[in-house]
Design an enzyme around this catalytic site. Structure first.
Site, short mmCIF file in Angstrom:
data_model
loop_
_atom_site.label_atom_id
_atom_site.label_comp_id
_atom_site.label_asym_id
_atom_site.label_seq_id
_atom_site.Cartn_x
_atom_site.Cartn_y
_atom_site.Cartn_z
N GLU A 157 0.53 -1.09 0.27
CA GLU A 157 -0.01 -0.11 -0.32
C GLU A 157 1.48 0.86 0.07
O GLU A 157 0.54 2.30 1.00
CB GLU A 157 -1.02 0.02 1.38
CG GLU A 157 -0.32 0.16 2.98
CD GLU A 157 0.05 -1.48 3.11
OE1 GLU A 157 0.55 -2.22 2.79
OE2 GLU A 157 0.10 -1.23 4.36
N HIS A 181 -8.31 -3.90 -1.19
CA HIS A 181 -7.06 -4.26 0.21
C HIS A 181 -6.30 -2.96 0.09
O HIS A 181 -6.38 -2.02 1.42
CB HIS A 181 -6.82 -5.69 0.41
CG HIS A 181 -6.01 -5.88 1.15
ND1 HIS A 181 -6.67 -5.82 2.63
CD2 HIS A 181 -4.61 -4.84 1.76
CE1 HIS A 181 -4.94 -6.09 3.27
NE2 HIS A 181 -4.49 -5.63 2.88
N GLU A 182 -5.36 -3.00 -0.40
CA GLU A 182 -4.34 -1.50 -0.85
C GLU A 182 -4.55 -0.81 -0.76
O GLU A 182 -3.99 0.34 -0.10
CB GLU A 182 -3.63 -2.59 -1.33
CG GLU A 182 -2.90 -3.51 -2.14
CD GLU A 182 -2.08 -3.88 -0.88
OE1 GLU A 182 -1.59 -3.47 0.14
OE2 GLU A 182 -2.33 -5.72 -0.36
N HIS A 185 -6.41 0.32 2.70
CA HIS A 185 -5.29 0.61 3.49
C HIS A 185 -4.77 2.68 3.68
O HIS A 185 -3.66 3.15 4.71
CB HIS A 185 -3.14 0.20 3.01
CG HIS A 185 -3.54 -1.35 3.42
ND1 HIS A 185 -3.44 -1.44 5.18
CD2 HIS A 185 -2.92 -1.94 3.08
CE1 HIS A 185 -2.93 -2.83 5.32
NE2 HIS A 185 -3.10 -3.05 3.99
N GLU A 204 -3.46 -3.68 9.26
CA GLU A 204 -4.27 -5.07 8.42
C GLU A 204 -5.54 -5.39 9.36
O GLU A 204 -6.27 -6.12 7.98
CB GLU A 204 -3.33 -6.55 8.41
CG GLU A 204 -2.72 -6.48 7.89
CD GLU A 204 -2.03 -5.77 6.17
OE1 GLU A 204 -2.89 -5.89 6.24
OE2 GLU A 204 -1.34 -4.92 5.97
N ASP A 261 8.36 -9.76 10.43
CA ASP A 261 8.13 -11.17 9.89
C ASP A 261 8.08 -11.90 9.83
O ASP A 261 7.06 -12.77 9.50
CB ASP A 261 9.38 -10.10 8.61
CG ASP A 261 9.01 -11.07 7.04
OD1 ASP A 261 7.69 -10.20 7.11
OD2 ASP A 261 9.55 -12.05 6.17
N TYR A 269 -4.98 -10.56 9.86
CA TYR A 269 -5.35 -9.63 8.79
C TYR A 269 -7.03 -10.65 8.98
O TYR A 269 -8.05 -9.99 9.48
CB TYR A 269 -4.99 -10.70 7.99
CG TYR A 269 -4.19 -9.72 7.01
CD1 TYR A 269 -2.57 -10.49 7.23
CD2 TYR A 269 -4.11 -9.17 5.34
CE1 TYR A 269 -1.02 -10.13 6.98
CE2 TYR A 269 -2.95 -9.21 5.19
CZ TYR A 269 -1.72 -8.63 5.49
OH TYR A 269 -0.91 -8.82 5.51
N1 BES Z 1 0.79 -4.37 3.90
C1 BES Z 1 0.51 -5.75 3.47
C2 BES Z 1 1.98 -6.33 3.01
C3 BES Z 1 3.07 -6.97 4.28
C4 BES Z 1 2.54 -7.43 5.38
C5 BES Z 1 4.60 -6.57 3.63
C6 BES Z 1 3.58 -6.99 6.23
C7 BES Z 1 5.55 -6.56 4.32
C8 BES Z 1 5.18 -7.26 5.34
C9 BES Z 1 -0.36 -5.84 2.74
O1 BES Z 1 -1.27 -4.69 2.48
C10 BES Z 1 -1.45 -7.21 1.91
O2 BES Z 1 -1.78 -7.30 2.95
N2 BES Z 1 -1.18 -7.93 0.78
C11 BES Z 1 -1.33 -8.57 0.61
C12 BES Z 1 -2.32 -9.21 0.43
C13 BES Z 1 -4.00 -8.77 0.44
C14 BES Z 1 -5.61 -8.83 -0.31
C15 BES Z 1 -4.51 -9.74 2.27
C16 BES Z 1 -0.35 -9.92 0.31
O3 BES Z 1 0.36 -9.34 -0.20
O4 BES Z 1 -0.82 -11.46 0.01
ZN ZN Z 2 -2.53 -5.24 4.04
#
Ligand code: BES
Ligand code: ZN
Length: 492
Positions: A157, A181-182, A185, A204, A261, A269
Site C-alpha cells: 500500500e 485491500h491496498e 490501507h 491489516e 516478519d 488479517y
Molecule cells: N501491507 C501488506 C503487505 C506486507 C505486510 C508486507 C507485512 C510486509 C509485511 C499488504 O497490504 C498486504 O496485506 N498484502 C497481501 C494482499 C492482501 C489482499 C491480503 C499480500 O501481499 O498477499
Molecule cells: Zn494489507
C-alpha cells in the site's frame, strides 16, 4: 547493491525482457537497508527526492508523480504528507501509464499495460465506494503499479502508488479484491498507522474489514461472502498450525527480540477482521460506520497502539454498556489465542456447491464430466480444490486434469492450489508446470507453501533443492530469506 529492500532485475526477469528493473519493498523493517532513517512505524516524515535513471526508463515513487516519461532521466518527487518509513517506495523500469480518470490510473511494462488497464477498470468505483464509507481519500492521486512477477507480495500500500503483483492479472477481474485491500490501507494503515509491529492487526485487520465492505458495495454481499468464507478457511488452517495456546494467534503480538516478519500471519488479517465484524454485529452497521468514520478522522496522520484503540472504542462506542462489552469479549479477541466462540458465522451457497462436488468426486459418486462447472468463478474453483484431500490418488488427478485442465491454468490462485495437490499426490505430469511456476513467480504467499509441501518427503526435498537452486536468483530478498530457512539452504 545488496540492500535487502531492493531487487535489481535483469531484463530477462521482466515481462518485456528488454530493460532492467528496480523496485523496493520496505515493510516491515527494510527501509533502513536503503535509506538512513529512524525505521519505526511510530515515526513520520515528509520528504523530497531526486532520482536519476537511464533516460529510457521511468522512475516512480510513493509520492507526487506526473505520470510521464522524462527524456533526461531526472525525476523529482515530493511527499508533503507525513508518512512512516515502511511506506517509502521507489521503482524504475520501462513503464507505461494508463489513465482511468482525473485521479487514478495504472503503470505497467508496455507488454502488460493493456491487460492491467482492463483488469483494474473498476478502480474509480472502488475509490468512490471507499470514500462513501469512511470519508474523503486524503492522498490526491491513487495509482497502481504492476511489477514483474518476482514482487514478493500480492500488494503493498505505498501511498498514492500501490505496488502489485502481476499474478492478480487473471484476465477476468476475479482477483481485484487485492486492489480494494491496498486502497483501503489509504485509511487504515497509511492515515492511522500501527504504532509498533505488535499492533499490526490495527493495519491489516481493519483493512481486510474495509476491503470486504468495498467489495460488498461494488459486487454484492453474495460475492463478498465467497471471499470471506475462503479466508476463514485459511484462518482456521493457520490457527490449527499454530496450536491452541500459541501467542502468535493473539491479535496483540509480542515480537520482542524477533524479526517482525516472523510473527506476522493471517491472524492479524483475518482474526482482526472477524473481531471487527463481531463488533459491527453487536452494535449494528450504522453505529459502527459512524464510529469508524470518526476514528479515521480523529487519528489521521497519527500512529496508534492497540491500547489506544481499545480506550477509544470504550469511550466512543461501548461506554458503560456491560452487556455489550460481555457480548463482544474484547479480551478473548485481543489478548487470547485462537478464534473466540462468538466469531461470526459466514456461508456461501455457491462455494458449498463446488465443495460438495469435490467430495462427491472423491467418494466416487460423481465423475468429472458430471460436475456442472460451466459458470464457476475463481472462488468456486478454489473451494473445489481445497475440498480435495492430500491423499488424492494419481488416477483421480489425471481424471480432473483431463476434464478441467488445471495444470495449464493461467489463474495464479487456482494454479497454486492445484500444484499443492500435484506435490501431495506425486502427479508427475504436473512437475514441469510446478518448476516453471516456481522459476517465474516470486510471490511468497505462493512459493512458500509449495516448498513446504515438497520437503515433506525425501524425493520432494531433492526436487525442492533442485528447483530452488535455479529459481533463487530471481527472488526478492524477502522471499529468499523465508525459503532459505525452510530448505536450510546454505549460501557461501
Ligand atoms: N501491507 C501488506 C503487505 C506486507 C505486510 C508486507 C507485512 C510486509 C509485511 C499488504 O497490504 C498486504 O496485506 N498484502 C497481501 C494482499 C492482501 C489482499 C491480503 C499480500 O501481499 O498477499
Ligand atoms: Zn494489507
Amino acid at each position: 547493491p545488496t540492500a535487502a529492500a531492493l531487487q535489481w532485475l535483469t531484463p530477462e526477469q521482466t515481462a518485456g525482457g528488454d530493460f532492467p528493473f528496480l523496485f523496493t519493498q520496505s515493510q516491515a523493517v527494510l527501509a533502513r537497508t536503503w535509506i538512513p532513517l529512524q525505521d519505526s512505524p511510530g515515526i513520520r516524515f515528509t520528504y523530497n527526492a531526486t532520482i536519476h535513471c537511464p533516460a529510457n526508463l521511468m522512475a516512480v515513487m510513493s509520492a507526487e508523480n506526473d505520470t510521464t516519461l522524462h527524456n533526461d532521466g531526472a525525476y523529482t518527487f515530493k511527499m508533503p504528507q507525513a508518512v512512516p518509513s515502511y511506506l517509502m517506495a521507489l521503482a524504475v523500469g520501462n513503464l507505461k501509464f494508463h489513465s482511468y480518470d482525473h485521479r487514478s490510473g495504472v503503470y505497467a511494462e508496455p507488454v502488460t499495460i493493456e491487460k492491467a488497464a482492463y483488469e483494474f477498470e473498476d478502480m474509480p468505483k472502488m475509490i468512490a465506494a471507499a470514500e462513501e464509507l469512511y470519508g474523503p481519500y486524503a492522498w490526491g492521486r491513487y495509482d497502481v503499479l504492476v511489477l514483474p512477477p518476482s514482487f514478493p507480495f500480492g500488494g503493498m500500500e505505498n501511498p498514492r502508488l500501490t505496488f502489485a503483483t502481476p499474478t492478480i492479472l487473471a484476465g477476468d477481474r476475479s482477483l481485484v479484491a487485492l486492489v480494494a485491500h491496498e486502497l483501503a490501507h489509504s485509511w487504515s494503515g497509511n492515515l492511522v498507522t500501527n504504532a509498533t509491529w505488535d499492533d499490526f492487526w490495527l493495519n491489516e485487520g481493519f483493512t481486510v474489514y474495509f476491503e470486504t465492505r468495498i467489495m460488498e458495495k461494488l459486487y454484492g454481499k453474495e460475492y463478498a461472502d465467497m471471499l470471506t468464507v475462503l479466508s476463514k478457511g485459511e484462518l482456521e488452517n493457520t490457527i490449527k498450525e499454530l496450536g491452541p495456546t500459541n501467542k502468535d494467534s493473539h491479535l496483540y503480538l509480542d515480537l520482542k527480540g524477533r524479526d517482525p516478519d516472523d510473527g506476522m500471519s493471517d491472524i492479524a488479517y483475518e482474526k482482526g477482521r472477524f473481531f471487527l465484524t463481531t463488533i459491527e454485529e453487536a452494535v449494528g452497521r450504522n453505529r459502527w460506520d459512524d464510529f469508524l468514520k470518526k476514528y479515521f478522522a480523529e487519528h489521521a496522520f497519527q500512529s496508534i497502539t492497540t491500547e489506544m484503540f481499545l480506550e477509544y472504542l470504550n469511550k466512543e462506542l461501548i461506554k458503560d454498556d456491560k452487556a455489550l462489552a460481555e457480548k463482544i469479549n474484547i479480551n478473548a479477541w485481543v489478548y487470547g489465542p485462537g478464534l473466540p466462540a462468538n466469531c461470526p458465522a459466514v456461508t456461501s451457497t455457491a462455494l458449498k456447491i463446488a465443495e460438495d462436488d469435490a467430495k462427491a468426486f472423491i467418494a466416487g459418486t460423481k465423475t468429472p464430466e458430471q460436475i456442472d462447472s460451466k459458470n464457476w468463478n475463481t472462488h468456486q474453483w478454489l473451494s473445489f480444490l481445497r475440498a480435495l484431500p492430500e491423499n488424492i490418488s494419481v488416477d483421480q488427478m489425471v481424471a480432473l486434469d483431463k476434464q478441467f485442465h488445471f495444470t495449464a491454468s493461467n489463474n495464479s490462485e487456482i494454479k497454486c492450489d492445484w500444484l499443492l495437490l500435484v506435490i501431495h499426490s506425486k502427479y508427475k505430469a504436473g512437475y514441469a508446470a510446478l518448476e516453471d511456476f516456481l522459476c517465474h513467480v516470486g510471490r511468497r504467499k505462493f512459493v512458500k507453501p509449495l516448498y513446504e509441501a515438497m520437503i515433506l518427503t525425501d524425493d520432494g526435498k531433492e526436487m525442492a533443492l533442485k528447483i530452488y537452486s535455479k529459481a533463487r536468483a530471481g527472488y526478492h530478498p524477502v522471499t529468499t530469506q523465508t525459503i532459505d530457512e525452510i530448505l536450510n539452504y546454505q549460501t557461501k
